[in-house]
Write an enzyme that holds these catalytic residues in place. Structure first.
Site, short mmCIF file in Angstrom:
data_model
loop_
_atom_site.label_atom_id
_atom_site.label_comp_id
_atom_site.label_asym_id
_atom_site.label_seq_id
_atom_site.Cartn_x
_atom_site.Cartn_y
_atom_site.Cartn_z
N LYS A 78 32.80 43.71 -36.83
CA LYS A 78 31.80 44.03 -37.16
C LYS A 78 31.04 45.33 -38.10
O LYS A 78 30.65 45.98 -36.91
CB LYS A 78 30.79 42.27 -36.60
CG LYS A 78 29.98 42.33 -37.98
CD LYS A 78 28.78 41.21 -38.07
CE LYS A 78 28.41 40.87 -38.98
NZ LYS A 78 27.16 39.40 -38.99
N SER A 153 26.88 35.23 -40.97
CA SER A 153 26.80 36.85 -41.67
C SER A 153 28.45 37.67 -41.74
O SER A 153 28.62 38.43 -41.68
CB SER A 153 26.00 37.71 -41.40
OG SER A 153 25.90 37.57 -39.70
N SER A 177 25.27 33.38 -37.25
CA SER A 177 26.16 34.13 -37.45
C SER A 177 27.78 34.55 -37.03
O SER A 177 28.29 35.41 -37.67
CB SER A 177 26.23 35.43 -37.87
OG SER A 177 25.19 35.65 -39.01
#
Ligand code: GLN
Length: 494
Positions: A78, A153, A177
């Protein structure tokens, strides 16, 4: 060359260990898969094609290293985690072209374990969101249905795993997330206990809530990755100095005999949640609980009575911490600077105005407000008190059960654009995930099938007591054996 991209991380790791696959072939397969799927799903912000291939070649030349449990395995990170050989944008314009000089501890540990980082994954700007639509760069599509969101997210991480672009990814979880995109994309994701994994090198959002964790196709896969990234780190004062158990052994020794699963009424009762829980989600989760009972588990009704205050408390605390954490982005130290500004103050103001997106600005403003004198007691202090009550709820519940189970999200993946105009509606998507972050406890999302109406993946969420990841992995692995690993996503077929 064989198509390995639908295999699990463990399967690929074993092929590499036996010499039936080279690291270069593994990386090349993933790069080919990225070429084929990326135009459809837009999961990535940067692909490190050349460095990944060069690393793989060098590793092949040096030969397989049995000391490295992830030797030659391609992974994606990420973009909230720093990487020294590629950019880190955190999904924000304000960090465009920011090239950090160091690896986050979790990234470093993955590399030490032999993993090859091939790309950085898209995300909501500064990890603020539940759909990845708040990214300043692109909107990621769900590989199961391209018209739907991948969750957020860490939506890029969820999408890249389920699309077969890599064998495992790192996500971050401040309020759900990891678990939400895992649920929406049909992969396994675990948010460890606060302190289990070092946050050093993670761009901070809500520092008392943030945790890094793995997402992959099977429970054993995430166990192996979690093993690699866990442990005390002197560079993070909140990282816990507790021994790291053998998570892989826990996932392999799965048995549900005698396990007491707590079912919180607030998570299973349709009427309790504003807006309701979709019946297809409840049905798929109930079927998984029935499967657990067949395997020897018993269920116990429990209550987490302060669940209804969790969203309000979370958004006050997370925004307060964000307003403070994001003060460092001033146009001076990192990334974007508005060069047209003529005074220092104007430079700060216009760099932040142009660099941050709407959701980030909203949160900085609300966060500053709840911390300001006169409002601190009414909002921030109250939220901190509610946080304590939520933690106590879990403690009481664990007197009656070993793990807690409920849906990861009230719905399956929703259509792109459906909630962008209504941030409060989007915040409600986190109703089942945020309590765990407020309490600092571990939790995971396990795919339990496709919803009968939407034909989209449904995630069952399992919660554990502090540092109870072994129990979670054991439970999830036994269930997975019964239910099976989800196949290739519908959205990418044809
Ligand atoms: N959706 C939540 C938020 O927007 C959680 C995000 C996260 O876990 N990073 O704050």
């Amino acid at each position: 060359m064989q198509d390995i991209t639908s295999k699990t991380l463990i399967e690929v790791r074993d092929l590499l260990a036996k010499g039936e696959l080279t690291a270069e072939q593994a990386v090349q397969s993933c790069l080919d898969s990225i070429d084929a799927t990326e135009p459809k799903i837009n999961a990535l912000l940067h692909v490190a094609r050349d460095t990944a291939l060069a690393t793989a070649k060098a590793m092949d030349q040096a030969g397989y290293d049995p000391e490295k449990p992830l030797w030659g395995v391609p992974v994606i990170i990420k973009d909230a985690l720093t990487t020294k050989d590629m950019p880190t944008t955190c999904g924000s314009r304000i960090l465009e072209n920011f090239n950090p000089p160091f690896d986050a501890t979790a990234v470093d540990k993955l590399r030490q374990a032999g993993a090859i980082v091939i790309a950085k994954a898209n995300m909501d700007e500064f990890a603020m969101g539940s759909s990845t639509e708040n990214s300043a760069y692109k909107t990621t599509s769900n590989p199961w249905d391209l018209s739907r969101v991948p969750g957020g997210s860490s939506g890029g991480s969820g999408a890249c795993v389920s699309a077969g672009q890599c064998f495992g990814a790192l996500g971050t979880d401040t309020g759900g997330s990891i678990r939400l995109p895992a649920s929406f994309c049909g992969c396994v994701g675990i948010k460890p206990t606060y302190g289990r994994v070092s946050r050093y090198g993670l761009v901070a959002y809500g520092s008392s809530l943030d945790q890094i964790g793995p997402m992959a196709r099977s429970v054993e896969d995430v166990a192996l990755m979690l093993q690699a990234i866990s442990g005390h780190d002197p560079k993070d004062s909140t990282s816990a100095d507790t021994p790291v158990p053998d998570f892989v052994a826990a996932a392999q020794a799965g048995s549900l005999e005698g396990l007491r699963i707590g079912l919180p009424e607030e998570y299973w009762n349709n009427a309790d949640h504003k807006g309701g829980i979709d019946s297809e989600v409840l049905d798929a989760c109930r079927a998984a609980i029935t499967a657990a009972e067949k395997l020897g588990a018993t269920t116990v009704p429990v209550s987490l009575p302060h669940t209804k205050y969790a969203i309000a408390a979370y958004y006050i605390i997370a925004m307060a911490e964000a307003s403070s954490n994001l003060a460092r982005f001033d146009g001076v130290r990192y990334g974007f600077r508005d060069k047209d500004a003529s005074t220092l103050l104007e430079m700060y103001r216009s760099s932040r105005t142009k660099g941050f997106g709407d959701e980030v600005k909203r949160r900085i403003i609300i966060g500053t407000y709840v911390l300001s004198s006169g409002y601190y007691d009414a909002y921030y202090r109250k939220a901190a008190q509610v946080r304590r009550l939520i933690r106590d709820d879990f403690q009481k519940a664990y007197e009656q059960c070993d793990v807690i189970a409920g849906p990861s999200c009230p719905t399956t993946a929703f259509p792109v654009g459906q909630m962008t105009a209504d941030p409060l509606q989007m915040y409600l998507m986190d109703i089942f995930t945020i309590s765990l972050n407020l309490a600092g406890l571990p939790g995971m999302s396990l795919p339990v099938g496709l919803g009968a109406d939407s034909n989209m993946p449904v995630g069952l969420q399992l919660f554990g007591p502090a540092f109870g990841e072994e129990q979670l992995l054991r439970t999830a692995a036994s269930l997975e054996k019964e239910i099976g690993v989800l196949g290739k996503p519908n959205g990418l077929v044809g």
